[in-house]
Design an enzyme around this catalytic site. Structure first.
Site, PDB file in Angstrom:
ATOM      1  N   GLN A  72       0.634  -1.391   0.052  1.00  0.00           N
ATOM      2  CA  GLN A  72       0.152  -0.047  -0.194  1.00  0.00           C
ATOM      3  C   GLN A  72       0.860   1.115   0.217  1.00  0.00           C
ATOM      4  O   GLN A  72       2.229   1.394   0.244  1.00  0.00           O
ATOM      5  CB  GLN A  72      -0.646  -0.013   1.380  1.00  0.00           C
ATOM      6  CG  GLN A  72      -2.601  -0.508   0.838  1.00  0.00           C
ATOM      7  CD  GLN A  72      -3.361  -0.754   2.492  1.00  0.00           C
ATOM      8  OE1 GLN A  72      -3.277  -1.174   3.243  1.00  0.00           O
ATOM      9  NE2 GLN A  72      -4.405   0.054   2.115  1.00  0.00           N
ATOM     10  N   ASP A 239      -2.252  -4.298  -0.216  1.00  0.00           N
ATOM     11  CA  ASP A 239      -1.999  -6.122   0.344  1.00  0.00           C
ATOM     12  C   ASP A 239      -3.092  -6.234   1.583  1.00  0.00           C
ATOM     13  O   ASP A 239      -3.387  -8.135   0.866  1.00  0.00           O
ATOM     14  CB  ASP A 239      -0.738  -5.652   1.003  1.00  0.00           C
ATOM     15  CG  ASP A 239      -0.373  -5.384   1.806  1.00  0.00           C
ATOM     16  OD1 ASP A 239      -0.655  -3.817   1.794  1.00  0.00           O
ATOM     17  OD2 ASP A 239       1.085  -5.135   1.852  1.00  0.00           O
TER      18      ASP A 239
END
Length: 472
Positions: A72, A239
């Protein structure tokens, strides 16, 4: 003949690819390749690792759909032709910590408390150094020429999906609501960008990816392997949202992930907006929400202490389990990479209570495990304090393979924990999204999940008390 889908996990440390049956979720093939270390990386390295991992997984010739999940936050800057302007800054790069403070103060007219509240109301999260919005402000202040060349900004998973599509131009960048919610300029509650916050950070308008719905295709892969078709591309996600999808997390379950970072998150039907900044009010990959607490220090703490002691991780676990709860009074504050929650980007690790009696390998190993888990326990408390349902805890991530982490976690977290079978949950979540895109419908396909092993232990309040005293 089975229809196959591929899930890609482009994480901080590596790229992993899984090939699964679209209907049952059965794993057929997989591959993996390492990423270079550091907090600043040329995105070309991600593409190279993806190619290696795909080859190891037997290629995509027989795959009908592909989705990418990625680390991220971060920042990938592209010029008008789609070339990378500078190496990508990753989520764990803390150089923009001062920029985060500036942005908070500016939105609060000089008042930090008012600013935190305003950011939480605007985008569900209070900016920290990890967020893209703070990295853009850093770029504007420290590398204005690079910003002047920047036409578009995207996230790691956006860039890789775009590369699979043949990099057709910055205007064709696509993302999903899960990863967009970690930028600091997209609102999960309103399901829209906040261009005013993007301009506040960069000083001008910058192109950003179009946000797709959970099962909306982002196009087709540009390259077709001999004898194959062009796979559909899923929107991808971050993720943590992918891990929730891979685990089929439902309301009432809280995930504690011990990976490069430590995360505590839950699936919720309502958006979160925490003005303290402890909880990030992210979106998930299904149309719901993903309130999340993140620490920068997790499995790396165990690796660092194992190195100090000159042992492997299995031996570190044995040593930790040989020490009493509380490590005889030895407490580790494990801020080896600064910290995000609490927001202390310039902090370092500390050992407290070191005496001749506590200076043993067993106590140091135990203090490392307990200190790392205490940071995650604080995150669990924060989620529970907002009314998030807590029926069970799922313990995942590379650090969860440690027997010491599994056995000590219930005593620190204060609740039993379930440990799912080892797997690539992020890549699995991306594969499940790809199957969803392929099948359509309102819900992702039902895939069988593996068995979960339960760990229980009596709560040890002394451990949390020691840690809280040191943290304060």
């Amino acid at each position: 003949m089975s229809v196959l889908v591929a899930g890609i996990d482009s994480s901080t440390q590596s790229c992993k690819v899984v090939i699964r049956d679209a209907q049952t979720g059965a794993l057929l093939r997989s591959g993996q390749a390492a990423h270079p270390p550091g907090t600043e990386v040329d995105p070309a390295a991600w593409k190279q690792a993806l190619a290696v991992a795909v080859t190891q997984a037997g290629g995509l010739r027989d795959v009908a759909a592909v989705s990418v999940a990625g680390q991220q936050h971060g920042m990938v800057c592209l010029d008008e032709r789609g070339s990378v302007v500078r190496p990508a800054l990753l989520w764990n790069d803390t150089r923009s910590a001062a920029a985060a403070d500036e942005l908070i103060a500016e939105l609060g007219d000089g008042d930090q408390r008012r600013g935190r509240r305003a950011w939480a109301e605007a985008v569900g999260s209070v900016p920290v150094a990890s967020f893209t919005v703070t990295k853009l402000r850093w770029l504007a202040e420290h590398e204005p020429r690079a910003l002047a060349r920047t036409t578009a900004v995207c996230l790691p998973h956006d860039w890789l999906t775009w590369q699979l599509a043949g990099a057709p131009g910055p205007a064709e960048l696509r993302t999903d609501r899960g990863d967009a919610s970690g930028t600091g300029y997209w609102s999960p509650a309103a399901a829209s960008y906040r261009p005013d916050l993007l301009r506040l950070a960069a000083g001008r308008d910058v192109m950003v990816p179009r946000v797709l719905g959970p099962a909306v295709a982002a196009g087709e892969a540009a390259d077709r392997e001999p004898g194959g078709t062009r796979p559909l591309l899923g929107p991808g996600t971050g993720d943590n949202a992918a891990a929730a999808l891979g685990l089929a997390v439902s309301p009432g379950e809280v995930v504690v992930s011990v990976g490069t970072s430590g995360t505590v998150f839950a699936v919720s039907t309502a958006p979160a907006a925490d003005p303290t900044g402890a909880i990030a009010g992210f979106a998930d990959a299904t149309g719901r929400f993903l309130p999340l607490v993140c620490t920068l220090n997790a499995a790396g703490v165990l690796t660092a202490v194992a190195t100090m002691l000159g042992v492997g991780l299995d031996r570190l676990a044995e040593l930790a389990l040989a020490a009493p709860p509380g490590a005889g009074g030895l407490t580790m504050l494990p801020y080896l990479a600064g910290e995000r929650t609490p927001n202390r980007p310039g902090a370092t690790g500390e050992l407290h209570g070191l005496t001749a009696a506590t200076a043993t390998p067993e106590n140091l190993a135990r203090a490392a495990v307990e200190g790392m888990l205490c940071g995650l326990a604080d995150g669990l408390d924060a989620l529970a304090g907002t009314g998030v349902e807590l029926e069970r805890v799922l313990l995942i991530g590379g650090g969860a393979r440690s027997e010491a982490v599994r056995r000590i976690a219930p005593s620190v977290l204060g609740v039993p924990v379930d440990v799912p079978e080892a797997g690539e949950y992020v890549a699995d979540g991306a594969a499940r999204q790809a199957a969803w895109v392929l099948a359509g419908g309102t819900e992702p396909p039902e895939w069988a999940t593996g068995e979960r092993r339960r760990y229980e232990a009596d709560p040890q309040p002394v451990v949390r008390q020691q840690y809280a005293a040191v943290r304060s």
